[in-house]
Design a protein around this motif. Structure first.
Motif, PDB file in Angstrom:
ATOM      1  N   ASP A  36       0.809  -1.228   0.000  1.00 38.84           N
ATOM      2  CA  ASP A  36       0.000   0.000   0.000  1.00 38.84           C
ATOM      3  C   ASP A  36       0.839   1.273   0.000  1.00 38.84           C
ATOM      4  O   ASP A  36       0.402   2.313   0.494  1.00 38.84           O
ATOM      5  CB  ASP A  36      -0.972   0.016   1.195  1.00 38.84           C
ATOM      6  N   GLU A  37       2.027   1.182  -0.585  1.00 39.48           N
ATOM      7  CA  GLU A  37       2.820   2.400  -0.760  1.00 39.48           C
ATOM      8  C   GLU A  37       2.262   3.199  -1.936  1.00 39.48           C
ATOM      9  O   GLU A  37       1.774   2.634  -2.912  1.00 39.48           O
ATOM     10  CB  GLU A  37       4.290   2.046  -1.001  1.00 39.48           C
ATOM     11  N   THR A  38       2.338   4.504  -1.841  1.00 36.92           N
ATOM     12  CA  THR A  38       1.791   5.381  -2.871  1.00 36.92           C
ATOM     13  C   THR A  38       2.706   5.410  -4.094  1.00 36.92           C
ATOM     14  O   THR A  38       3.912   5.640  -3.951  1.00 36.92           O
ATOM     15  CB  THR A  38       1.626   6.808  -2.328  1.00 36.92           C
ATOM     16  N   PRO A  39       2.178   5.171  -5.289  1.00 36.69           N
ATOM     17  CA  PRO A  39       3.026   5.202  -6.490  1.00 36.69           C
ATOM     18  C   PRO A  39       3.737   6.539  -6.646  1.00 36.69           C
ATOM     19  O   PRO A  39       3.149   7.592  -6.408  1.00 36.69           O
ATOM     20  CB  PRO A  39       2.030   4.968  -7.634  1.00 36.69           C
ATOM     21  N   ALA A  40       4.995   6.475  -7.030  1.00 31.83           N
ATOM     22  CA  ALA A  40       5.789   7.686  -7.200  1.00 31.83           C
ATOM     23  C   ALA A  40       5.293   8.511  -8.381  1.00 31.83           C
ATOM     24  O   ALA A  40       4.811   7.972  -9.381  1.00 31.83           O
ATOM     25  CB  ALA A  40       7.254   7.324  -7.401  1.00 31.83           C
ATOM     26  N   ALA A  41       5.436   9.810  -8.266  1.00 30.79           N
ATOM     27  CA  ALA A  41       5.074  10.734  -9.346  1.00 30.79           C
ATOM     28  C   ALA A  41       6.217  10.809 -10.352  1.00 30.79           C
ATOM     29  O   ALA A  41       7.381  10.567 -10.015  1.00 30.79           O
ATOM     30  CB  ALA A  41       4.781  12.113  -8.775  1.00 30.79           C
ATOM     31  N   PRO A  42       5.928  11.155 -11.611  1.00 30.16           N
ATOM     32  CA  PRO A  42       6.955  11.160 -12.656  1.00 30.16           C
ATOM     33  C   PRO A  42       8.123  12.102 -12.407  1.00 30.16           C
ATOM     34  O   PRO A  42       9.211  11.879 -12.948  1.00 30.16           O
ATOM     35  CB  PRO A  42       6.176  11.588 -13.912  1.00 30.16           C
ATOM     36  N   ASP A  43       7.919  13.134 -11.583  1.00 32.40           N
ATOM     37  CA  ASP A  43       9.011  14.085 -11.394  1.00 32.40           C
ATOM     38  C   ASP A  43      10.160  13.549 -10.550  1.00 32.40           C
ATOM     39  O   ASP A  43      11.206  14.197 -10.456  1.00 32.40           O
ATOM     40  CB  ASP A  43       8.489  15.403 -10.793  1.00 32.40           C
ATOM     41  N   VAL A  44      10.006  12.355  -9.948  1.00 30.10           N
ATOM     42  CA  VAL A  44      11.086  11.824  -9.108  1.00 30.10           C
ATOM     43  C   VAL A  44      11.896  10.742  -9.823  1.00 30.10           C
ATOM     44  O   VAL A  44      12.806  10.167  -9.233  1.00 30.10           O
ATOM     45  CB  VAL A  44      10.548  11.283  -7.771  1.00 30.10           C
ATOM     46  N   PHE A  45      11.580  10.447 -11.077  1.00 31.41           N
ATOM     47  CA  PHE A  45      12.359   9.446 -11.804  1.00 31.41           C
ATOM     48  C   PHE A  45      12.470   9.808 -13.281  1.00 31.41           C
ATOM     49  O   PHE A  45      11.710  10.626 -13.808  1.00 31.41           O
ATOM     50  CB  PHE A  45      11.761   8.039 -11.633  1.00 31.41           C
ATOM     51  N   ALA A  68      -4.633   2.991  -8.754  1.00 34.82           N
ATOM     52  CA  ALA A  68      -3.669   4.083  -8.590  1.00 34.82           C
ATOM     53  C   ALA A  68      -2.408   3.830  -9.405  1.00 34.82           C
ATOM     54  O   ALA A  68      -1.802   4.757  -9.957  1.00 34.82           O
ATOM     55  CB  ALA A  68      -3.317   4.250  -7.111  1.00 34.82           C
ATOM     56  N   GLU A  69      -2.015   2.572  -9.499  1.00 35.24           N
ATOM     57  CA  GLU A  69      -0.824   2.245 -10.282  1.00 35.24           C
ATOM     58  C   GLU A  69      -1.036   2.563 -11.759  1.00 35.24           C
ATOM     59  O   GLU A  69      -0.153   3.134 -12.417  1.00 35.24           O
ATOM     60  CB  GLU A  69      -0.461   0.773 -10.119  1.00 35.24           C
ATOM     61  N   LYS A  70      -2.195   2.213 -12.281  1.00 38.04           N
ATOM     62  CA  LYS A  70      -2.476   2.508 -13.686  1.00 38.04           C
ATOM     63  C   LYS A  70      -2.436   4.012 -13.952  1.00 38.04           C
ATOM     64  O   LYS A  70      -1.889   4.472 -14.968  1.00 38.04           O
ATOM     65  CB  LYS A  70      -3.835   1.933 -14.076  1.00 38.04           C
ATOM     66  N   THR A  71      -2.979   4.785 -13.026  1.00 30.72           N
ATOM     67  CA  THR A  71      -2.943   6.245 -13.169  1.00 30.72           C
ATOM     68  C   THR A  71      -1.507   6.751 -13.175  1.00 30.72           C
ATOM     69  O   THR A  71      -1.140   7.638 -13.964  1.00 30.72           O
ATOM     70  CB  THR A  71      -3.733   6.912 -12.025  1.00 30.72           C
ATOM     71  N   ILE A  73       1.226   5.048 -14.045  1.00 32.37           N
ATOM     72  CA  ILE A  73       1.898   4.641 -15.286  1.00 32.37           C
ATOM     73  C   ILE A  73       1.507   5.580 -16.421  1.00 32.37           C
ATOM     74  O   ILE A  73       2.357   6.025 -17.204  1.00 32.37           O
ATOM     75  CB  ILE A  73       1.540   3.182 -15.636  1.00 32.37           C
ATOM     76  N   ARG A  74       0.231   5.903 -16.502  1.00 30.37           N
ATOM     77  CA  ARG A  74      -0.241   6.826 -17.533  1.00 30.37           C
ATOM     78  C   ARG A  74       0.457   8.174 -17.394  1.00 30.37           C
ATOM     79  O   ARG A  74       0.865   8.786 -18.403  1.00 30.37           O
ATOM     80  CB  ARG A  74      -1.754   7.000 -17.409  1.00 30.37           C
ATOM     81  N   ALA A  75       0.630   8.631 -16.156  1.00 29.07           N
ATOM     82  CA  ALA A  75       1.299   9.914 -15.924  1.00 29.07           C
ATOM     83  C   ALA A  75       2.752   9.862 -16.376  1.00 29.07           C
ATOM     84  O   ALA A  75       3.274  10.832 -16.944  1.00 29.07           O
ATOM     85  CB  ALA A  75       1.213  10.284 -14.439  1.00 29.07           C
ATOM     86  N   ALA A  76       3.419   8.727 -16.155  1.00 31.15           N
ATOM     87  CA  ALA A  76       4.811   8.584 -16.576  1.00 31.15           C
ATOM     88  C   ALA A  76       4.924   8.621 -18.090  1.00 31.15           C
ATOM     89  O   ALA A  76       5.826   9.259 -18.653  1.00 31.15           O
ATOM     90  CB  ALA A  76       5.386   7.283 -16.030  1.00 31.15           C
ATOM     91  N   VAL A  77       4.013   7.937 -18.781  1.00 33.10           N
ATOM     92  CA  VAL A  77       4.014   7.959 -20.249  1.00 33.10           C
ATOM     93  C   VAL A  77       3.779   9.375 -20.748  1.00 33.10           C
ATOM     94  O   VAL A  77       4.496   9.878 -21.638  1.00 33.10           O
ATOM     95  CB  VAL A  77       2.943   7.002 -20.801  1.00 33.10           C
ATOM     96  N   ASP A  78       2.781  10.044 -20.177  1.00 34.67           N
ATOM     97  CA  ASP A  78       2.439  11.398 -20.625  1.00 34.67           C
ATOM     98  C   ASP A  78       3.569  12.390 -20.358  1.00 34.67           C
ATOM     99  O   ASP A  78       3.707  13.384 -21.087  1.00 34.67           O
ATOM    100  CB  ASP A  78       1.165  11.873 -19.920  1.00 34.67           C
ATOM    101  N   GLY A  89       3.603  -6.163 -15.714  1.00 34.14           N
ATOM    102  CA  GLY A  89       3.884  -4.753 -15.976  1.00 34.14           C
ATOM    103  C   GLY A  89       3.604  -4.364 -17.406  1.00 34.14           C
ATOM    104  O   GLY A  89       3.075  -3.282 -17.683  1.00 34.14           O
ATOM    105  N   ALA A  90       3.936  -5.240 -18.358  1.00 32.79           N
ATOM    106  CA  ALA A  90       3.651  -4.965 -19.768  1.00 32.79           C
ATOM    107  C   ALA A  90       2.153  -4.919 -20.010  1.00 32.79           C
ATOM    108  O   ALA A  90       1.654  -4.096 -20.784  1.00 32.79           O
ATOM    109  CB  ALA A  90       4.296  -6.030 -20.648  1.00 32.79           C
ATOM    110  N   GLN A  91       1.421  -5.803 -19.329  1.00 29.87           N
ATOM    111  CA  GLN A  91      -0.030  -5.810 -19.466  1.00 29.87           C
ATOM    112  C   GLN A  91      -0.642  -4.530 -18.898  1.00 29.87           C
ATOM    113  O   GLN A  91      -1.589  -3.979 -19.470  1.00 29.87           O
ATOM    114  CB  GLN A  91      -0.596  -7.052 -18.783  1.00 29.87           C
ATOM    115  N   LEU A  92      -0.088  -4.039 -17.806  1.00 28.49           N
ATOM    116  CA  LEU A  92      -0.568  -2.782 -17.229  1.00 28.49           C
ATOM    117  C   LEU A  92      -0.289  -1.610 -18.167  1.00 28.49           C
ATOM    118  O   LEU A  92      -1.137  -0.733 -18.356  1.00 28.49           O
ATOM    119  CB  LEU A  92       0.095  -2.541 -15.868  1.00 28.49           C
ATOM    120  N   VAL A  93       0.906  -1.585 -18.756  1.00 24.61           N
ATOM    121  CA  VAL A  93       1.232  -0.517 -19.701  1.00 24.61           C
ATOM    122  C   VAL A  93       0.307  -0.595 -20.907  1.00 24.61           C
ATOM    123  O   VAL A  93      -0.222   0.429 -21.376  1.00 24.61           O
ATOM    124  CB  VAL A  93       2.710  -0.602 -20.141  1.00 24.61           C
TER     125      VAL A  93
END
Length: 233
Positions: A36-45, A68-71, A73-78, A89-93
């Motif tokens: 239940d850790e919060t997914p990291a935001a794109p600005d930290v990686f 939340a993970e899907k959201t 991943i979408r943010a990282a792509v965007d 992971g590939a299926q989620l992407v």
């Protein structure tokens, strides 16, 4: 380079990706979704690796963190980050890119050949790969090729083994990161999934294929070197 992993269970970790990153001096961090850790935001990686796991992408009732993970991943792509999805992971992407994830015709477990398509062989992320190589597999579901992505690889048991969107987003149904300890852990924790089939090996056969670990690690390093070059450009 700042590398972040979304990890779903303790026994499916970064494997040889960690060895590559440590040898290169890259920064590594991990979000444990199952804790239940919060997914990291794109600005930290700079580069997101979405690892495998025994759950399915549509099991949000049992695993609420999937939404939340899907959201994330979408943010990282965007955000234009490098994104590598492996197995689950590939299926989620694929899912966040608008593709479909369904039960595969054949489960694949163990050492099986993968062949690059002409588009895959021509893509810079697969530079230095042979046309056909042995990879490690452990999956029952499969993904479609998302709109706009190229179909990069296939196998006798699963037509869609890899896709690439642009130059820095990729999904691999197969595992290149698997180290000997990962094999032992998968058999221990997911052994009930090993049922007779055309593309399912016994634990003994998997262990007998241990000579494949060295070339597998080399291919993982080649892929990561190519991704690093793109992210750093």
């Amino acid at each position: 380079m700042r590398i972040h992993a979304f990890q779903h269970v303790a026994f499916e970790d970064l494997g040889t990706i960690r060895l590559w990153a440590e040898a290169k001096g890259h920064h590594l961090a991990t979000t444990r979704l199952d804790a239940d850790e919060t997914p990291a935001a794109p600005d930290v990686f700079d580069f997101l690796v979405v690892l495998g796991g025994p759950m399915n992408i549509y099991e949000e009732e049992a695993h609420p963190w999937l939404a939340a993970e899907k959201t994330a991943i979408r943010a990282a792509v965007d955000a234009g980050k490098g994104v590598l999805g492996i197995c689950l992971g590939a299926q989620l992407v694929c899912d966040v890119l608008g593709g479909q994830v369904t039960k595969g015709e054949h489960p694949e477990i163990g050492w099986q050949p993968v062949t690059l398509t002409p588009q895959g062989a021509a893509h810079p992320l697969f530079a230095g790969f042979p046309e056909t190589f042995t990879a490690f597999h452990w999956h029952g579901d499969t993904f479609s090729i998302p709109t706009g992505a190229i179909h990069a690889a296939s196998s006798p048991g699963c037509a869609n083994q890899a896709f690439v969107l642009g130059d820095r987003v990729a999904g691999l149904q197969f595992h290149l990161e698997t180290a000997p300890a990962n094999l032992v852990s998968l058999i221990k924790h997911c052994g009930s999934e090993i049922v007779p089939g055309n593309f399912v090996q016994t634990p003994k056969a998997m262990h007998n294929g241990r000579a494949s670990f060295a070339p597998l690690r080399d291919l993982m390093s080649r892929f990561l070197d190519s991704m690093e070059a793109v992210i750093g450009s």
